[in-house]
Structures are given as structure tokens and as C-alpha cells.
Scaffold this motif. Structure first.
Motif, PDB file in Angstrom:
ATOM      1  N   ALA A  90      -1.952  -3.463  -3.844  1.00 17.92           N
ATOM      2  CA  ALA A  90      -3.341  -2.840  -3.879  1.00 17.92           C
ATOM      3  C   ALA A  90      -4.491  -3.360  -3.089  1.00 17.92           C
ATOM      4  CB  ALA A  90      -3.890  -2.814  -5.580  1.00 17.92           C
ATOM      5  N   ALA A  93      -3.531  -2.534   0.520  1.00 18.28           N
ATOM      6  CA  ALA A  93      -3.891  -0.969   0.778  1.00 18.28           C
ATOM      7  C   ALA A  93      -5.128  -0.802   1.092  1.00 18.28           C
ATOM      8  CB  ALA A  93      -3.336  -0.235  -0.499  1.00 18.28           C
ATOM      9  N   ALA A  98      -7.593   2.288   3.243  1.00 15.45           N
ATOM     10  CA  ALA A  98      -7.284   3.401   2.632  1.00 15.45           C
ATOM     11  C   ALA A  98      -8.207   3.972   1.522  1.00 15.45           C
ATOM     12  CB  ALA A  98      -5.785   2.931   1.903  1.00 15.45           C
ATOM     13  N   VAL A 101      -4.424   5.785  -2.471  1.00 16.36           N
ATOM     14  CA  VAL A 101      -3.242   5.181  -2.581  1.00 16.36           C
ATOM     15  C   VAL A 101      -2.085   5.996  -3.418  1.00 16.36           C
ATOM     16  CG1 VAL A 101      -2.379   3.310  -3.501  1.00 16.36           C
ATOM     17  CG2 VAL A 101      -4.702   2.963  -2.438  1.00 16.36           C
TER      18      VAL A 101
END
Length: 294
Positions: A90, A93, A98, A101
């Protein structure tokens, strides 16, 4: 919108020395009986896992292939019980910018005792830093069904579809796990034009409570007693070669089948097969069209 994928799996110890820590994590640091730990270590040793996990390698191969298939969407691996952790994925990302996700677990069927835990970990790790498009289940995905059906068709053997068992208490709360498994089984059997087939559970843990059944070992005995001479095992609740496949099926179930005089075979697992990767990519693209808040 800039998207990323967190591809999640249960995890596997990377080497033999990691087995105690791995199972300690699974059990929430509860003590593990010495005899049980010795048995688990011996299983990994007999499977040749000394300094590298085949499952972790398969997961990385799948991740890389999915990233190539998606093109401009980065994919990060997050393990529930090993490294890299879901929280690490996480963070990675978010670090690439991002704002959406996609959470995708390498397990097709939803249960509050399995998939729900992955979602909770990923939501907590994101902490509102990005929208989450979480894929709850893909048990009836046509491409997945076709892939399994192709490998289970054209055999004279009795096809037995299997999936990991869970404690039977999940049925009391209306958990959809068993129903989704049976739906997948029927879809695969129909697509493969199987005249006779059956379903059983595998990989039950010895916890002292009832688990979903019938268990594969009991089922093999029943089939042999009913005159079946050959079986082809088609796992539908797993997508890669790992302990529950290579030990529980390829060793324990195959060994029992030999004792029973029962011909035994197993389909090839999806692993990082290009057709399977395309199925995963389709799931991601569909999820990106309708993100939901974390």
C-alpha cells in the motif's frame, strides 16, 4: 486518475529457517506445539524448500506478468502473512502517486474468514490516502472457469474438484464461501462437459472444531469403495502450486490413492499462465471503472 494494483496472497516462508516465524504470524504469536512445528518443517524440507520458495517465485512472476499486461498500471505484491506485507505494498502504491488502488487477492472465493481480512489490512494501510477498488470475489469469472474446464475436460477419470476447507461455523452467519465454491464447481463441470464429477474440501486444520467437508481423503476412500478406478483432481479454490497443493494433494492424497489402488492425477495450476494473467488484468480494468471509497 493514476491507479496501482496491490496483488495479495497468503504468503509463504522463503526458506526452511523461516517456517517457525511464518506459522507464528499465522497463529497470531500463539505458541505452536513442538511436534506440530517439527512436522511442518519436515513437510517443507521434503518438498525441497531450503533457500527459496517456489510459491513466492510464482507470485512474483504473476505480479510482473500482470504489470506488463496492464501497461501503465504498476502492480505491487502484498502478503498477508509474510513479506512484502500488504502495508508495504500500500505504501509503495501511494509513493508512486496512485490515487486509486485496486485490491486483488489471488483467491477466487469470498469468505469473512479469508478475503475480508485482506480488505481490512489494505484499508487500514491506505488510511484514506487513496480510493480503494477492492475485488471481493471472482469465482464465476468466465475466463477463470474456461481455464479450469479446459484442463479438466477430455478425461476418462472421475474429476474431483477441491477447495480449502474452513471452520463450519461460517455457515451460521450466511457466509457465501461454500455457495460460491459450489457455483464454480458447477460452472466448470458444465463448461468441461463432465458426465460425472464430485466436490470435496482439503487442507483442514486440526483445531478440534468441525470443518467443512467432505475431506478429500475420506472422499477418495468413498469413491474407491464405489468402484471408481481413476481420479483427476481439479483444485478450484487455489491458483498456484504451494503447500496445500504439493503436500496435501501431490503427497498425502496421492499416497492414499496408491494404497487404495486408485489412479491419481492433478490438473496443472494456473500459476502465471498468460491466459490466467489476462483474466486478472480484466478484473483490474473492470474494477477501475467503479472505484469505491476505502
Amino acid at each position: 486518475m493514476k491507479a496501482a494494483v496491490v496483488l495479495m496472497a497468503y504468503g509463504s516462508p522463503e526458506r526452511l529457517a523461516d517456517v517457525p516465524a511464518y506459522y507464528s504470524d499465522i497463529r497470531g504469536d500463539r505458541p505452536i506445539p513442538a511436534r506440530l512445528m517439527e512436522d511442518l518443517v519436515e513437510r517443507y524440507r521434503r518438498l525441497g524448500i531450503e533457500e527459496g520458495s517456489p510459491l513466492n517465485a510464482i507470485t512474483e512472476e504473476t505480479r510482473a506478468a500482470l504489470e506488463r499486461e496492464l501497461g501503465d498500471v504498476p502492480v505491487f505484491t502484498g502478503m498477508k502473512h509474510w513479506t512484502p506485507r500488504i502495508a508495504e505494498a500500500a505504501d509503495a502504491a501511494v509513493a508512486v502517486g496512485a490515487d486509486t488502488v485496486v485490491g486483488l487477492v489471488l483467491a477466487p472465493h469470498y469468505s469473512t474468514m479469508s478475503i475480508a481480512g485482506y480488505r481490512q489490512q489494505l484499508e487500514a494501510a491506505l488510511g484514506g490516502r487513496a480510493e480503494l477498488a477492492f475485488i471481493e470475489s471472482w469465482h464465476d469469472e468466465p475466463g477463470f472457469v474456461d481455464l479450469l474446464a479446459e484442463r479438466a475436460s477430455g478425461t476418462a477419470s472421475r474429476v474431483v474438484l477441491t477447495a480449502p476447507s474452513l471452520p463450519a461455523l461460517i455457515l451460521q452467519s450466511g457466509d457465501p464461501y461454500q455457495d460460491q465454491l459450489l457455483e464454480t464447481a458447477h460452472l466448470v463441470a458444465e463448461r468441461a462437459a463432465l458426465e460425472t464429477w464430485s466436490f470435496s474440501f482439503q487442507s483442514e486444520s486440526q483445531t478440534g472444531e468441525p470443518w467443512l467437508g467432505p475431506d478429500i481423503l475420506d472422499h477418495l476412500r468413498e469413491l474407491r469403495g464405489g468402484g471408481v478406478r481413476d481420479v483427476l483432481i481439479c483444485p478450484i479454490g487455489f491458483v498456484a502450486d504451494h503447500l496445500e497443493i504439493r503436500w496435501d494433494l501431490d503427497h498425502e492424497a496421492a499416497e492414499l490413492a496408491e494404497e487404495l489402488g486408485l489412479g491419481f492425477g492433478r490438473i496443472e495450476m494456473p500459476n502465471a499462465d498468460p491466459a490466467f494473467v489476462r483474466v486478472l488484468a480484466g478484473l483490474v480494468r473492470r474494477a477501475l471503472a467503479v472505484p469505491s471509497e476505502a
